[in-house]
Write an enzyme that holds these catalytic residues in place. Structure first.
Site, PDB file in Angstrom:
ATOM      1  N   GLU A  87       5.317   0.195  -1.865  1.00 25.45           N
ATOM      2  CA  GLU A  87       6.640   0.820  -2.066  1.00 25.45           C
ATOM      3  C   GLU A  87       7.236   1.420  -0.801  1.00 25.45           C
ATOM      4  OE1 GLU A  87       4.124   0.896  -4.110  1.00 25.45           O
ATOM      5  OE2 GLU A  87       4.863   0.597  -6.145  1.00 25.45           O
ATOM      6  N   GLU A 108      -0.341   0.241 -10.541  1.00 27.48           N
ATOM      7  CA  GLU A 108      -0.196   1.500 -11.282  1.00 27.48           C
ATOM      8  C   GLU A 108      -0.559   1.335 -12.753  1.00 27.48           C
ATOM      9  OE1 GLU A 108       3.866   2.233  -9.576  1.00 27.48           O
ATOM     10  OE2 GLU A 108       3.040   4.232  -9.252  1.00 27.48           O
TER      11      GLU A 108
END
Ligand code: NAD
Length: 697
Positions: free
Chosen positions: A125, A105
């Site tokens: 995730e 990210e």
């Protein structure tokens, strides 16, 4: 220090350094921020490179921070990304090694991204029940395209940098010396002086979005029953297509915040940490020396011996199987070959690999041929006399320092160890059937097993891709000792009025892969029968329903005899309700004088699961398990306990240990209950009173 700062010519290089995986907890985020501020303030710096130390970019956010205020403390990953995007100097992510989650990210927040070849990059995730919460769901579809991004986010599986090289995620795949390549790229960016690109500015064109997301939702929903995160991932990626970036980021954050508090995410995170904890033994330091294991011998080429051997062959370790008869060896080898051939047929193994593995397999009838093995695993008949014969022989032939392991499921490992003059070298390696498939390995620590033997087998377990959990010596060790109470309870409920199908149905709806009776039919009901015969003599005070014995007396051993708790048709594993069993049950109830009552599904599930929990708590109290989370790992990896409930001990904590004790006391009042069965374990009572979890320090 959590981020190193260096200047190379006019380029600032920020290296994330937080061993072992450069995870980005608050201290690391602060380190990156401080370095970034230095670079921005230094007029001599024309470009900023972010990379990772020790061959890793970063494993991502620090999941221990999740749900705690520290996770939100500045600078958050969002804050860092804002700083990158706002920087007037080009910021380049130099992905040198594994780059996961938050690492991917922040890379998406950089102006440019370059990577070494073969590096794994991903957003895992979803595997801990959440979604990427630092812009991953909004920026990755813009950079890599909606379809690839969605696949990566929903599956959590990483891809190799080469896969991303054809997308806007990567500006260059670096060949040759990585840092030289990165600096050359940075110099080129400086020289070009182009307007700095930001992923957030990329526009997604997707005319077929409505159809695409409808179809995706349907297939994701079908494959993610019980787990809320995958569908939320789809929602978030759809927002990347339909909404502007800031709106999408706010939506992603909302979904992330919802998911992080779900019981499913708590269970998945628990399972993740539990598995890591299980590999550690409290009184054995990580630095304990280990013995080299290059060759393995397996005694007995039956069901378990063959499966156990395959684990080592798969890991490239030579195995010699020893038997009493040539035919047994030939049968064992043929089964192994057949197993591999099936895998080749399914396209999961190449013929070349099959040949390599089979070439590592030797057989013998002579103990002299195995005396040099570093490890020998005994998997002969479950009979203490046979074990004695084998271990006495092993003691006389094996080289000094060889590890002598037994795969016994029920016998006393200390007794087995004492058949030798080297009990310190003896350990239990309790594989589960099919041993080449099941991940779980109970490592049984005898009272004299030496620390280096334990350290060696724990390390070896990783090499053969098993999840090892240490158990002390007791009948059944951790897993089977608990399951015995569970099946005792299942049969008590039959006596009281529940049907076979109702009990299996209720616990399968709770989430178990298979109910106790379907499981019995698969494993063979005669196994439990034999154990009970022993119990009636050794533990005459223990109450058992005899209904299972009646079935076995009728020859109903399960699938292998075509009939068990259910009926089976030839060549068909479907379990059909059996009128013979129903009649036998009614007859048995009459004999013992029970007027059947209807038992609710909730009571069924509680009695089965709390039977596990209470025995687990006894096991903890006796120090047979090191920690409650180890018990959860055993049940998640070896017994089909639903992952989204985190294992029996974690599940009991989510119910509330005080409530569990209350229910147990209630069950003890049942007129047909064995009062000893429902006596709450001391650890359960103590933790229920303290209000803290089993493993709370
Ligand atoms: P099995 O009957 O399939 O195989 C046992 C093999 O040992 C046979 O091939 C037999 O010829 C051989 N053998 C017997 N005596 C021997 C001797 N003195 N020397 C060399 N070989 C000898 O049994 P199995 O199911 O593979 O079980 C083996 C062990 O594994 C037992 O201790 C059992 O409790 C344990 N175990 C079994 C399971 C399971 O599900 N089957 C699971 C975990 C552990």
């Amino acid at each position: 220090m959590t981020a190193r700062y260096q200047i190379q010519e006019n380029i600032a290089v920020i290296t994330i350094e937080n061993p072992p995986i450069n995870s980005m907890g608050l201290a690391t985020r602060r380190g990156i921020e401080a370095a970034l501020k230095l670079a921005i303030a230094d007029a001599g710096v024309r470009a900023i490179v972010i990379t990772g130390a020790n061959g890793v970019m970063t494993g991502g956010a620090d999941i221990r921070e999740f749900g705690k205020p520290v996770a939100m403390q500045s600078p958050t990953l969002h804050d860092l990304i804002r700083m990158f995007e706002a920087s007037a100097k080009p910021v380049i992510a130099a992905i040198n090694g594994v780059c996961m989650g938050g690492g991917m990210e922040i890379s998406l927040g950089c102006h440019y991204r370059v990577a070494a070849g073969g590096v794994m990059i991903g957003l895992p995730e979803v595997k801990i029940g959440i979604l990427p919460g630092a812009g991953g769901t909004q920026r990755l579809p813009r950079a890599a395209g909606v379809e690839l991004a969605l696949n990566m986010i929903v599956s959590g599986e990483p891809v190799k940098s080469e896969v991303l090289a054809n997308t806007k995620f990567l500006d260059r795949l670096i060949e040759g010396d990585f840092m030289s390549g990165v600096l050359a790229f940075a110099r080129q960016v400086i020289d070009d002086g182009a307007k700095l690109p930001r992923v957030r500015d990329i526009k997604i064109e997707m005319p077929n979005a409505a159809v695409f997301f409808t179809e995706t939702r349907a297939s994701v929903a079908a494959s993610s029953k019980h787990f809320p995160a995958p569908l939320k991932c789809v929602d978030a990626v759809e927002a990347a297509v339909l909404r502007d970036i800031d709106d999408g980021l706010a939506y992603e954050f909302q979904l992330f915040s919802e998911l992080v508090t779900t019981p499913e995410s708590a269970a998945l995170r628990h399972a993740f940490f539990a598995e890591r904890a299980a590999s550690k033994i409290a009184d054995i330091a990580d630095t304990t020396p280990t013995r080299p294991i290059e060759t393995v011998a397996v005694i007995g080429a039956g069901t378990m011996g063959g499966g156990i051997s395959m684990n080592f062959l798969n890991a490239g370790i030579a195995v010699t199987m020893l038997e009493t008869k040539q035919e047994a060896l030939e049968r064992g080898v043929a089964t192994i070959r057949k197993n591999y051939e099936n895998t080749v047929r399914r396209g999961k193994l190449t013929q070349e690999k099959l040949d390599q593995r089979m070439a590592l397999l030797n057989t013998t009838l002579n103990y002299d041929d195995i005396s040099d093995a570093d490890l020998v695993i005994e998997a002969v008949f479950e009979d203490i006399r046979v074990k004695e014969q084998v271990f006495t022989k092993l003691d006389s032939v094996m080289k000094p320092g060889a590890i002598l392991a037994s795969n016994t499921s029920t016998l006393d490992l200390n007794r087995i160890a004492n058949f030798t003059r080297r009990p310190q070298d003896v350990v239990g390696l309790h594989f589960f059937s099919p041993a080449n498939v099941m991940k779980l390995l109970e490592v049984v620590r005898g009272s004299e097993t030496s620390k280096d033997v334990l350290a060696t087998v724990m390390k070896l377990a990783k090499k053969i891709k098993k999840t090892a959990v240490v158990s002390g010596v007791c009948d059944g060790f951790i897993g089977n000792r608990m399951i015995e109470q569970y099946s005792r309870q299942a049969m008590f409920m039959l006596d009281e009025g529940a049907s076979v199908e109702q009990i299996d149905g209720a616990i399968e709806a709770f989430g178990f892969a298979m109910g106790p009776f379907r499981m019995g039919d698969l494993a063979g009901n005669d196994i439990g029968w034999h154990i009970r015969q022993r119990r009636y003599i050794e533990r005459p005070e223990m109450a058992y329903s005899r209904v299972g014995d009646r079935l076995c007396e009728l020859g109903r051993f399960g699938q292998k005899t075509g009939a068990g708790w259910y009926d089976y048709k030839p060549g068909d594993r479907t379990a059909y309700p059996s009128s013979v069993v129903a009649a036998a049950l009614n007859d048995y109830r009459r004999t013992i004088g029970i007027a059947p009552r209807s038992i609710g599904d909730e009571e069924i599930c509680q009695r089965l699961v709390y039977a596990l929990v209470n025995e687990g708590a006894n096991i903890l109290a006796e120090g047979i398990a090191q920690r409650a989370s180890d018990i959860d790992v055993i049940y998640l990896t070896g017994y089909g306990f639903p992952l989204w409930r985190g294992g029996p001990m974690h599940y009991a904590e989510t119910v509330g240990l005080d409530k569990v004790v209350q229910s147990i006391n209630g069950f003890a009042n049942n007129p047909y209950a064995d009062p000893a069965f429902w006596s709450p374990a001391s650890t359960l009572q103590a933790h229920a009173k303290s209000g803290k979890g089993f493993d709370a320090k």
